[in-house]
Design a protein around this motif. Structure first.
Motif, PDB file in Angstrom:
ATOM      1  N   LYS A  34       0.822  -1.215   0.000  1.00 56.60           N
ATOM      2  CA  LYS A  34       0.000   0.000   0.000  1.00 56.60           C
ATOM      3  C   LYS A  34       0.852   1.260   0.000  1.00 56.60           C
ATOM      4  N   HIS A  35       2.103   1.151   0.478  1.00 63.58           N
ATOM      5  CA  HIS A  35       2.968   2.328   0.554  1.00 63.58           C
ATOM      6  C   HIS A  35       3.503   2.754  -0.810  1.00 63.58           C
ATOM      7  N   LEU A  36       3.360   1.905  -1.834  1.00 65.68           N
ATOM      8  CA  LEU A  36       3.896   2.233  -3.155  1.00 65.68           C
ATOM      9  C   LEU A  36       3.094   3.373  -3.775  1.00 65.68           C
ATOM     10  N   ASP A  37       3.804   4.359  -4.300  1.00 67.96           N
ATOM     11  CA  ASP A  37       3.156   5.493  -4.947  1.00 67.96           C
ATOM     12  C   ASP A  37       2.462   5.019  -6.217  1.00 67.96           C
ATOM     13  N   GLN A  38       1.181   5.402  -6.391  1.00 69.95           N
ATOM     14  CA  GLN A  38       0.414   4.895  -7.528  1.00 69.95           C
ATOM     15  C   GLN A  38       0.949   5.405  -8.866  1.00 69.95           C
ATOM     16  N   SER A  39       1.521   6.562  -8.889  1.00 69.69           N
ATOM     17  CA  SER A  39       2.094   7.046 -10.148  1.00 69.69           C
ATOM     18  C   SER A  39       3.305   6.192 -10.525  1.00 69.69           C
ATOM     19  N   PHE A  40       4.089   5.791  -9.514  1.00 66.07           N
ATOM     20  CA  PHE A  40       5.217   4.891  -9.756  1.00 66.07           C
ATOM     21  C   PHE A  40       4.713   3.537 -10.255  1.00 66.07           C
ATOM     22  N   VAL A  41       3.642   3.040  -9.642  1.00 61.37           N
ATOM     23  CA  VAL A  41       3.061   1.749 -10.049  1.00 61.37           C
ATOM     24  C   VAL A  41       2.598   1.804 -11.495  1.00 61.37           C
ATOM     25  N   GLN A  42       1.878   2.879 -11.864  1.00 59.59           N
ATOM     26  CA  GLN A  42       1.354   2.984 -13.223  1.00 59.59           C
ATOM     27  C   GLN A  42       2.479   3.167 -14.245  1.00 59.59           C
ATOM     28  N   THR A  43       3.503   3.898 -13.878  1.00 66.71           N
ATOM     29  CA  THR A  43       4.648   4.070 -14.781  1.00 66.71           C
ATOM     30  C   THR A  43       5.354   2.740 -15.022  1.00 66.71           C
ATOM     31  N   THR A  44       5.486   1.950 -13.954  1.00 68.52           N
ATOM     32  CA  THR A  44       6.122   0.633 -14.091  1.00 68.52           C
ATOM     33  C   THR A  44       5.274  -0.291 -14.956  1.00 68.52           C
ATOM     34  N   LEU A  45       3.952  -0.224 -14.783  1.00 68.80           N
ATOM     35  CA  LEU A  45       3.064  -1.039 -15.618  1.00 68.80           C
ATOM     36  C   LEU A  45       3.193  -0.667 -17.097  1.00 68.80           C
ATOM     37  N   LYS A  46       3.372   0.622 -17.363  1.00 72.37           N
ATOM     38  CA  LYS A  46       3.556   1.044 -18.754  1.00 72.37           C
ATOM     39  C   LYS A  46       4.838   0.465 -19.330  1.00 72.37           C
ATOM     40  N   ARG A  47       5.880   0.395 -18.504  1.00 76.87           N
ATOM     41  CA  ARG A  47       7.140  -0.208 -18.955  1.00 76.87           C
ATOM     42  C   ARG A  47       6.931  -1.694 -19.269  1.00 76.87           C
ATOM     43  N   ILE A  48       6.195  -2.363 -18.390  1.00 77.19           N
ATOM     44  CA  ILE A  48       5.907  -3.789 -18.611  1.00 77.19           C
ATOM     45  C   ILE A  48       5.092  -3.968 -19.881  1.00 77.19           C
ATOM     46  N   ASN A  49       4.069  -3.123 -20.062  1.00 70.25           N
ATOM     47  CA  ASN A  49       3.233  -3.204 -21.261  1.00 70.25           C
ATOM     48  C   ASN A  49       4.055  -2.971 -22.517  1.00 70.25           C
ATOM     49  N   SER A  50       4.981  -2.039 -22.450  1.00 64.90           N
ATOM     50  CA  SER A  50       5.836  -1.750 -23.604  1.00 64.90           C
ATOM     51  C   SER A  50       6.723  -2.949 -23.942  1.00 64.90           C
ATOM     52  N   MET A  51       7.242  -3.626 -22.917  1.00 65.77           N
ATOM     53  CA  MET A  51       8.049  -4.823 -23.144  1.00 65.77           C
ATOM     54  C   MET A  51       7.227  -5.893 -23.865  1.00 65.77           C
ATOM     55  N   VAL A  52       5.997  -6.072 -23.412  1.00 63.00           N
ATOM     56  CA  VAL A  52       5.127  -7.082 -24.024  1.00 63.00           C
ATOM     57  C   VAL A  52       4.818  -6.728 -25.473  1.00 63.00           C
ATOM     58  N   GLU A  53       4.440  -5.476 -25.717  1.00 62.26           N
ATOM     59  CA  GLU A  53       4.094  -5.039 -27.072  1.00 62.26           C
ATOM     60  C   GLU A  53       5.271  -5.207 -28.027  1.00 62.26           C
ATOM     61  N   ASP A  54       6.456  -4.801 -27.586  1.00 62.94           N
ATOM     62  CA  ASP A  54       7.633  -4.900 -28.453  1.00 62.94           C
ATOM     63  C   ASP A  54       7.910  -6.343 -28.855  1.00 62.94           C
ATOM     64  N   ASN A  55       7.803  -7.257 -27.911  1.00 65.22           N
ATOM     65  CA  ASN A  55       8.133  -8.643 -28.202  1.00 65.22           C
ATOM     66  C   ASN A  55       7.043  -9.350 -28.997  1.00 65.22           C
ATOM     67  N   VAL A  56       5.795  -8.975 -28.785  1.00 66.85           N
ATOM     68  CA  VAL A  56       4.722  -9.510 -29.632  1.00 66.85           C
ATOM     69  C   VAL A  56       4.923  -9.051 -31.065  1.00 66.85           C
ATOM     70  N   ASP A  57       5.262  -7.771 -31.231  1.00 63.06           N
ATOM     71  CA  ASP A  57       5.476  -7.233 -32.579  1.00 63.06           C
ATOM     72  C   ASP A  57       6.644  -7.928 -33.274  1.00 63.06           C
ATOM     73  N   ARG A  58       7.682  -8.264 -32.538  1.00 66.37           N
ATOM     74  CA  ARG A  58       8.843  -8.936 -33.118  1.00 66.37           C
ATOM     75  C   ARG A  58       8.492 -10.338 -33.609  1.00 66.37           C
ATOM     76  N   MET A  59       7.518 -10.973 -32.988  1.00 66.71           N
ATOM     77  CA  MET A  59       7.161 -12.351 -33.374  1.00 66.71           C
ATOM     78  C   MET A  59       6.080 -12.427 -34.433  1.00 66.71           C
ATOM     79  N   LYS A  60       5.416 -11.309 -34.695  1.00 70.58           N
ATOM     80  CA  LYS A  60       4.367 -11.326 -35.724  1.00 70.58           C
ATOM     81  C   LYS A  60       4.983 -11.460 -37.113  1.00 70.58           C
TER      82      LYS A  60
END
Length: 511
Positions: free
Chosen positions: A370-396
């Motif tokens: 609960k102590h994690l800053d939500q803006s930090f959490v959302q920024t990290t999720l965007k990084r994770i999403n970007s990793m997923v998108e990049d690798n899906v695109d590479r395999m298409k």
């Protein structure tokens, strides 16, 4: 048919009991240092609620990372002898010349290069030097080596030299284990030799692993036959797998892909298997993993043989997130996630903690993040999403949108919306898709070699018969075998209407 599927991963061991297409029970728990003890526990847990009069288990399918780990860790490998039949043409680069030094030192090869082999058009290069083979076999025997890899020039075109050399070696060393390159690799000499010698170095471990699994099953009270999963999404009788351990490389992700096909009913889709340490992106073609058609490195060794086309990247449930910079990975806490992650009372910020803080999944104690800053959490999720998108695109392979199936224990890390993806599917039992893929797998037989002197129809028929015979040898019921895939490519520079023919068949296991 009642079956148990077990997948032993680096982070988790998953198990499932199925009866026909019905999932009876499942279990997921951290992989233990004593893998065999973990297998016994897995079987006991999925069988715990079975009534006393329940029908017995018909078969057990096990997926293991033993053989890949042995190559990566440079341990538990046997000393091998390498016989290359390619002189005088193949003298410039000795066997294992491109292997990492520490791996080559571990295998400590005894190498022989003798005259023989064939030209690209099937003509003999020079006559096979049988005396040199005999002398090599004697030196191998005297050195106490019991595992030999034999590679001849253009042996996928004609196996004559390798077959004759193997017969000579066996006559001098009766208990020797021989791997002939024509049974594993394709035309490229060095890559084919590499996988042959890897297989030879792993055969002792293969037999020990199979024996240990057999003892574990007896300890768990299971008397059914057992199979090991292969890297094409099928299974093979354990004794056959012990002779060809390289075919179990990358079997974990392929189990997950077959499980994804089973859970969704889709035969054409992309699959992202999110484990504790890494994620693997692959493609389903006709319900089976797409096969790589290029050089694949295993533990730093270049190989060219049957391997799934997978793209691994450093994202898993145990991936470490830097609390200062927000960097995601590449390091992971791996199987120690239940003691290291914040939500489990640890002191390391992981991708799982981020997912729990964002409300994507309910695991462990949410109050601890609960102590994690939500803006930090959302920024990290965007990084994770970007990793997923990049690798899906590479395999298409095209710009068209595709369906993506998210499986694995960390499937909650895959976003609901991905660029270039029409739909992300999250299904029940996705967390144990690997064990499901093992449990419902069929037996395959495959041929990939060059035929000459035959018409196209005769070559296809010969290849299909060979594939069927191999499937039966691996444990398939003869009357259940179906043709899965056929491909033939004419080779213009070879005489005799030469063509490379690839045929794959699958069938149900024999009970």
């Amino acid at each position: 048919m009642k079956r148990i599927g077990i997948d032993v991963g680096g982070t988790n061991t998953d198990a499932v009991l199925i009866d026909g297409d019905k999932v009876i029970s499942t279990i997921k728990f951290p992989t233990t240092a004593d893998v065999m003890h973990g297998v016994v526990n897995a079987i006991n847990k999925v069988m715990a609620d079975q009534p006393a009069d329940a029908k017995p288990v018909d078969a057990v399918m096990i997926g293991t990372t033993h053989f890949t780990n042995a190559v990566v860790e440079r341990s538990r490998l046997e000393r091998v002898a390498a016989i290359r039949i390619a002189m005088p043409a193949g003298a410039s680069l000795p066997p294992m010349v491109d292997w990492p030094e520490e791996l080559r030192d571990e295998v400590d090869p005894l190498s022989f290069m003798v005259e023989g082999g064939h030209e690209y058009d099937g003509r003999p290069l020079v006559p096979l030097d049988k005396n040199a083979i005999r002398e090599a076999a004697k030196k191998i025997r005297d050195a106490g080596i019991t595992s030999v890899g034999i590679t001849a020039l253009f042996s996928p075109l004609t196996t004559e030299c390798e077959d004759e050399a193997a017969e000579i070696v066996r006559s001098i060393i009766p208990d020797v284990r021989v791997t002939c390159s024509n049974t594993l690799g394709r035309i490229g000499l060095l890559e084919r030799e590499n996988v042959t010698l890897l297989n030879a170095a792993l055969q002792g471990l293969g037999q020990r692993t199979v024996d240990s699994f057999g003892k574990a099953l007896v300890e768990a009270g299971i008397s059914a036959p057992f199979y090991l999963t292969q890297n094409d999404g099928t299974v093979v009788l354990a004794e056959v797998a012990a002779a060809n351990p390289v075919y179990s490389f990358a079997s974990g992700p392929t189990n997950s892909m077959r499980g994804a096909a089973f859970l969704t009913g889709l035969k054409e889709a992309m699959v992202i298997d999110v484990g504790g340490t890494t994620s693997d992106v692959g493609c389903l073609i006709n319900g089976f993993p797409r096969e790589a058609n290029n050089v694949v490195e295993v533990g730093g060794v270049r190989t060219l043989f049957r391997m799934p086309d997978l793209l691994p990247f450093a994202l898993g449930g145990g991936t470490i997130v830097n609390p200062e910079t927000g960097q995601v990975g590449p390091r992971s806490v791996g199987y120690r996630i239940t003691e290291k992650a914040l939500v489990f009372g640890g002191d390391v910020l992981t991708a799982t903690d981020i997912a729990v803080a964002a409300g994507l999944v309910e695991i462990g104690d949410r109050d601890r993040v609960k102590h994690l800053d939500q803006s930090f959490v959302q920024t990290t999720l965007k990084r994770i999403n970007s990793m997923v998108e990049d690798n899906v695109d590479r395999m298409k392979t095209s710009a068209e949108n595709v369906n993506v199936i998210a499986v694995g224990g960390g499937a909650f890390l895959i976003p609901e919306k991905i660029k270039g993806v029409s739909e992300v599917l999250n299904v029940e039992h996705a967390g144990i898709a690997n064990a499901l893929g093992a449990a419902m797998a069929q037996v395959s037989g495959e041929v990939d070699q060059v035929f000459s002197g035959l018409s196209r129809e005769e070559a296809l028929a010969a290849a299909e018969k060979m594939a069927r015979d191999r499937a039966i040898e691996a444990g398939a019921a003869p009357d259940s075998i179906d043709l899965l895939d056929t491909e033939d490519i004419p080779i213009a520079y070879l005489p005799g209407d030469a063509r490379r023919v690839r045929v794959k068949v699958v069938g149900n296991i024999t009970l």
